[in-house]
Structures are given as structure tokens and as C-alpha cells.
Design a protein around this motif. Sequence first.
Motif, PDB file in Angstrom:
ATOM      1  N   GLU A 186       0.841  -1.199   0.000  1.00  0.00           N
ATOM      2  CA  GLU A 186       0.000   0.000   0.000  1.00  0.00           C
ATOM      3  C   GLU A 186       0.877   1.250   0.000  1.00  0.00           C
ATOM      4  OE1 GLU A 186      -3.504   2.180   2.630  1.00  0.00           O
ATOM      5  OE2 GLU A 186      -2.723   0.236   3.287  1.00  0.00           O
ATOM      6  N   GLN A 187       0.637   2.117  -0.974  1.00  0.00           N
ATOM      7  CA  GLN A 187       1.442   3.321  -1.160  1.00  0.00           C
ATOM      8  C   GLN A 187       0.733   4.548  -0.589  1.00  0.00           C
ATOM      9  OE1 GLN A 187       4.647   3.153  -3.103  1.00  0.00           O
ATOM     10  NE2 GLN A 187       4.176   1.080  -2.379  1.00  0.00           N
ATOM     11  N   GLY A 231       5.855   6.452  -1.358  1.00  0.00           N
ATOM     12  CA  GLY A 231       6.438   5.176  -0.963  1.00  0.00           C
ATOM     13  C   GLY A 231       5.439   4.361  -0.179  1.00  0.00           C
ATOM     14  N   PRO A 232       5.831   3.142   0.170  1.00  0.00           N
ATOM     15  CA  PRO A 232       4.927   2.280   0.919  1.00  0.00           C
ATOM     16  C   PRO A 232       4.733   2.767   2.348  1.00  0.00           C
ATOM     17  CG  PRO A 232       7.060   1.233   0.682  1.00  0.00           C
ATOM     18  CD  PRO A 232       7.106   2.485  -0.129  1.00  0.00           C
ATOM     19  N   LEU A 233       3.515   2.558   2.845  1.00  0.00           N
ATOM     20  CA  LEU A 233       3.245   2.844   4.252  1.00  0.00           C
ATOM     21  C   LEU A 233       4.081   1.907   5.116  1.00  0.00           C
ATOM     22  CD1 LEU A 233      -0.616   3.322   4.267  1.00  0.00           C
ATOM     23  CD2 LEU A 233       1.048   4.937   5.202  1.00  0.00           C
ATOM     24  N   GLY A 234       4.671   2.453   6.160  1.00  0.00           N
ATOM     25  CA  GLY A 234       5.454   1.632   7.075  1.00  0.00           C
ATOM     26  C   GLY A 234       4.639   0.509   7.672  1.00  0.00           C
ATOM     27  N   ARG A 235       3.391   0.782   8.015  1.00  0.00           N
ATOM     28  CA  ARG A 235       2.562  -0.260   8.630  1.00  0.00           C
ATOM     29  C   ARG A 235       2.246  -1.382   7.644  1.00  0.00           C
ATOM     30  NH1 ARG A 235      -0.632   4.084   9.501  1.00  0.00           N
ATOM     31  NH2 ARG A 235      -2.160   4.539   7.896  1.00  0.00           N
ATOM     32  N   ALA A 236       2.181  -1.071   6.336  1.00  0.00           N
ATOM     33  CA  ALA A 236       1.961  -2.126   5.332  1.00  0.00           C
ATOM     34  C   ALA A 236       3.163  -3.063   5.286  1.00  0.00           C
ATOM     35  CB  ALA A 236       1.702  -1.510   3.962  1.00  0.00           C
ATOM     36  N   LEU A 237       4.370  -2.504   5.395  1.00  0.00           N
ATOM     37  CA  LEU A 237       5.573  -3.339   5.434  1.00  0.00           C
ATOM     38  C   LEU A 237       5.554  -4.233   6.666  1.00  0.00           C
ATOM     39  CD1 LEU A 237       8.467  -4.046   4.361  1.00  0.00           C
ATOM     40  CD2 LEU A 237       9.267  -2.306   5.963  1.00  0.00           C
ATOM     41  N   LEU A 238       5.236  -3.653   7.820  1.00  0.00           N
ATOM     42  CA  LEU A 238       5.226  -4.430   9.059  1.00  0.00           C
ATOM     43  C   LEU A 238       4.182  -5.543   9.011  1.00  0.00           C
ATOM     44  CD1 LEU A 238       5.721  -1.633  11.741  1.00  0.00           C
ATOM     45  CD2 LEU A 238       7.442  -3.117  10.693  1.00  0.00           C
ATOM     46  N   GLU A 239       3.037  -5.272   8.416  1.00  0.00           N
ATOM     47  CA  GLU A 239       2.010  -6.309   8.264  1.00  0.00           C
ATOM     48  C   GLU A 239       2.502  -7.416   7.329  1.00  0.00           C
ATOM     49  OE1 GLU A 239      -1.537  -4.303   6.930  1.00  0.00           O
ATOM     50  OE2 GLU A 239      -1.678  -3.145   8.789  1.00  0.00           O
ATOM     51  N   THR A 240       3.174  -7.042   6.263  1.00  0.00           N
ATOM     52  CA  THR A 240       3.657  -8.017   5.281  1.00  0.00           C
ATOM     53  C   THR A 240       4.648  -8.990   5.887  1.00  0.00           C
ATOM     54  OG1 THR A 240       3.275  -6.470   3.462  1.00  0.00           O
ATOM     55  CG2 THR A 240       4.839  -8.261   3.061  1.00  0.00           C
ATOM     56  N   VAL A 241       5.503  -8.510   6.776  1.00  0.00           N
ATOM     57  CA  VAL A 241       6.501  -9.392   7.384  1.00  0.00           C
ATOM     58  C   VAL A 241       6.013 -10.028   8.684  1.00  0.00           C
ATOM     59  CG1 VAL A 241       8.438  -8.160   6.321  1.00  0.00           C
ATOM     60  CG2 VAL A 241       7.718  -7.553   8.653  1.00  0.00           C
ATOM     61  N   PHE A 277       4.472   3.721  13.329  1.00  0.00           N
ATOM     62  CA  PHE A 277       3.982   3.297  12.017  1.00  0.00           C
ATOM     63  C   PHE A 277       2.491   2.983  12.066  1.00  0.00           C
ATOM     64  CE2 PHE A 277       8.001   1.764   9.567  1.00  0.00           C
ATOM     65  CZ  PHE A 277       8.668   2.935   9.890  1.00  0.00           C
ATOM     66  N   ALA A 278       1.999   2.553  13.222  1.00  0.00           N
ATOM     67  CA  ALA A 278       0.576   2.238  13.366  1.00  0.00           C
ATOM     68  C   ALA A 278      -0.262   3.503  13.519  1.00  0.00           C
ATOM     69  CB  ALA A 278       0.366   1.310  14.559  1.00  0.00           C
ATOM     70  N   GLN A 279       0.248   4.485  14.253  1.00  0.00           N
ATOM     71  CA  GLN A 279      -0.531   5.681  14.592  1.00  0.00           C
ATOM     72  C   GLN A 279      -0.419   6.807  13.571  1.00  0.00           C
ATOM     73  OE1 GLN A 279       0.940   6.651  18.476  1.00  0.00           O
ATOM     74  NE2 GLN A 279      -0.043   4.898  19.442  1.00  0.00           N
ATOM     75  N   HIS A 280       0.648   6.815  12.802  1.00  0.00           N
ATOM     76  CA  HIS A 280       0.877   7.897  11.846  1.00  0.00           C
ATOM     77  C   HIS A 280       1.115   7.285  10.463  1.00  0.00           C
ATOM     78  CE1 HIS A 280       1.327  10.508  15.312  1.00  0.00           C
ATOM     79  NE2 HIS A 280       2.238   9.678  15.794  1.00  0.00           N
ATOM     80  N   ASP A 281       0.836   8.047   9.434  1.00  0.00           N
ATOM     81  CA  ASP A 281       1.054   7.566   8.066  1.00  0.00           C
ATOM     82  C   ASP A 281       2.513   7.751   7.657  1.00  0.00           C
ATOM     83  OD1 ASP A 281      -1.554   6.681   7.683  1.00  0.00           O
ATOM     84  OD2 ASP A 281      -2.234   8.633   6.944  1.00  0.00           O
ATOM     85  N   VAL A 282       3.397   7.079   8.383  1.00  0.00           N
ATOM     86  CA  VAL A 282       4.832   7.111   8.100  1.00  0.00           C
ATOM     87  C   VAL A 282       5.073   6.270   6.845  1.00  0.00           C
ATOM     88  CG1 VAL A 282       7.150   6.594   8.968  1.00  0.00           C
ATOM     89  CG2 VAL A 282       5.345   7.328  10.555  1.00  0.00           C
ATOM     90  N   PHE A 328      13.732   6.423   2.577  1.00  0.00           N
ATOM     91  CA  PHE A 328      13.837   7.516   3.538  1.00  0.00           C
ATOM     92  C   PHE A 328      12.576   7.475   4.409  1.00  0.00           C
ATOM     93  CE2 PHE A 328      14.913  12.393   3.498  1.00  0.00           C
ATOM     94  CZ  PHE A 328      14.874  12.451   4.871  1.00  0.00           C
ATOM     95  N   VAL A 329      12.744   7.322   5.721  1.00  0.00           N
ATOM     96  CA  VAL A 329      11.601   7.309   6.639  1.00  0.00           C
ATOM     97  C   VAL A 329      11.045   8.728   6.722  1.00  0.00           C
ATOM     98  CG1 VAL A 329      10.812   6.886   9.004  1.00  0.00           C
ATOM     99  CG2 VAL A 329      12.539   5.377   7.974  1.00  0.00           C
ATOM    100  N   ILE A 330       9.817   8.900   6.235  1.00  0.00           N
ATOM    101  CA  ILE A 330       9.186  10.221   6.214  1.00  0.00           C
ATOM    102  C   ILE A 330       7.923  10.208   7.065  1.00  0.00           C
ATOM    103  CG2 ILE A 330       7.975  11.923   4.760  1.00  0.00           C
ATOM    104  CD1 ILE A 330      10.969  12.059   4.377  1.00  0.00           C
ATOM    105  N   TYR A 331       7.916  11.096   8.042  1.00  0.00           N
ATOM    106  CA  TYR A 331       6.728  11.313   8.878  1.00  0.00           C
ATOM    107  C   TYR A 331       5.889  12.423   8.239  1.00  0.00           C
ATOM    108  CZ  TYR A 331       8.551   8.607  12.836  1.00  0.00           C
ATOM    109  OH  TYR A 331       8.993   7.598  13.656  1.00  0.00           O
ATOM    110  N   PRO A 332       4.567  12.421   8.475  1.00  0.00           N
ATOM    111  CA  PRO A 332       3.714  13.479   7.932  1.00  0.00           C
ATOM    112  C   PRO A 332       3.783  14.745   8.807  1.00  0.00           C
ATOM    113  CG  PRO A 332       2.368  11.885   9.106  1.00  0.00           C
ATOM    114  CD  PRO A 332       3.786  11.377   9.144  1.00  0.00           C
ATOM    115  N   PHE A 333       4.928  15.438   8.753  1.00  0.00           N
ATOM    116  CA  PHE A 333       5.166  16.585   9.630  1.00  0.00           C
ATOM    117  C   PHE A 333       4.136  17.692   9.447  1.00  0.00           C
ATOM    118  CE2 PHE A 333       9.679  14.993   9.254  1.00  0.00           C
ATOM    119  CZ  PHE A 333       9.794  14.567  10.567  1.00  0.00           C
TER     120      PHE A 333
END
Length: 171
Positions: free
Chosen positions: A63-64, A82-92, A116-121, A141-146
Motif C-alpha cells: 500500500e502506497q 512510498g509504501p506505508l510503514g505499517r503495510a511493510l510491518l504487516e507483510t513481514v 507506524f501504526a498511529q501515523h502515516d509514516v 527515507f523514513v518520512i513522517y507526515p510533519f
Amino acid sequence: MSLYRSRALLGGLLAFLLSSIGSQALALEAPTGPVILVVSGDITETNVGDEAHFDSDMLQVLEQRETVTGTPWHEGRVTFNGPLGRALLETVGAQGDTMKVVALNDYSSEIPVADFAQHDVILAMSADGRRLRVRDQGPLFVIYPFDETPALLNEEVITRSVWQVKAIEIH
């Protein structure tokens, strides 16, 4: 063999086959291109030993998200994709509470999985429509929605914004 026993045997065989097919469908496929990310640690889905290796195509299937935000490292607002961090964590199948995100130069930062769960990182793969290369803080690059959540723009979270990401270790 009785009809009852035959049905029971057939039912058991069918259940076994369906569970085998289901588990194969959920298995993490092996990368076919150059590996740009290795996820290890407390994960349930792997494709190389006890690690999950990802090439660019595998990450693009997740999920992008597009995040338009300012950062301390760029002038003005930048459009990251890029992909949502939480999508990566779910995949693994990440099971831990924290992750150590490691850069190509071995800089690392501990990030709570809750971020990654609480924010769209996202793990940004492009900025303003251009693929992130190593010289541009890529490949990931880890990007937070600042801009969406200004409270995230603080020293603690800024240190979590690792660029040139090569590995994530789940603890």
C-alpha cells in the motif's frame, strides 16, 4: 471402506490441501531484482533464511501513500511517495514493539512500532516524482507526515527520520 470413513478421509485430505494452498499464497516471494531492504528480528514471514528481503518492485506492490510535507533537510514542501510503514510491518508479520532502522552508513535509530501504526509514516522511494538515489537520501527515507501532524516535528522524531535505509530489525 465404509462410506462414512471415505468421506472423513476425503474431507481431511481436502482440508489439508486447502490449508497448504492458503499458506503458500501468503508466503513472501523472493526478490527478483537487487535487494534494497532487509527486515529481520521478530517477524513471521521470511523469504531468505530468517529474514525478509525486498527489491524495489516488492515494495511498490505494498500500500502506497503520497506525503506532501516540509522537512528540516529540504527547502519548501516536498512530495514523497512510498509504501506505508505499517503495510511493510504487516507483510513481514512484525511481532515486536520497537524497530532499529539502519542506514547504509550504519547510522541507526530506534523507532516504536506504534509510530507506524498511529501515523502515516512512509518509506519514501521518490521525492517530487524522482526516484531517491543514494546521493538523494535514498533508496528509502523514513518520512513522517510533519505538515499534517506538526507535533511530530520535534528533535526526537527527527532523529527517527532515517535516510538511506538498508535494514529494519524488529525487537
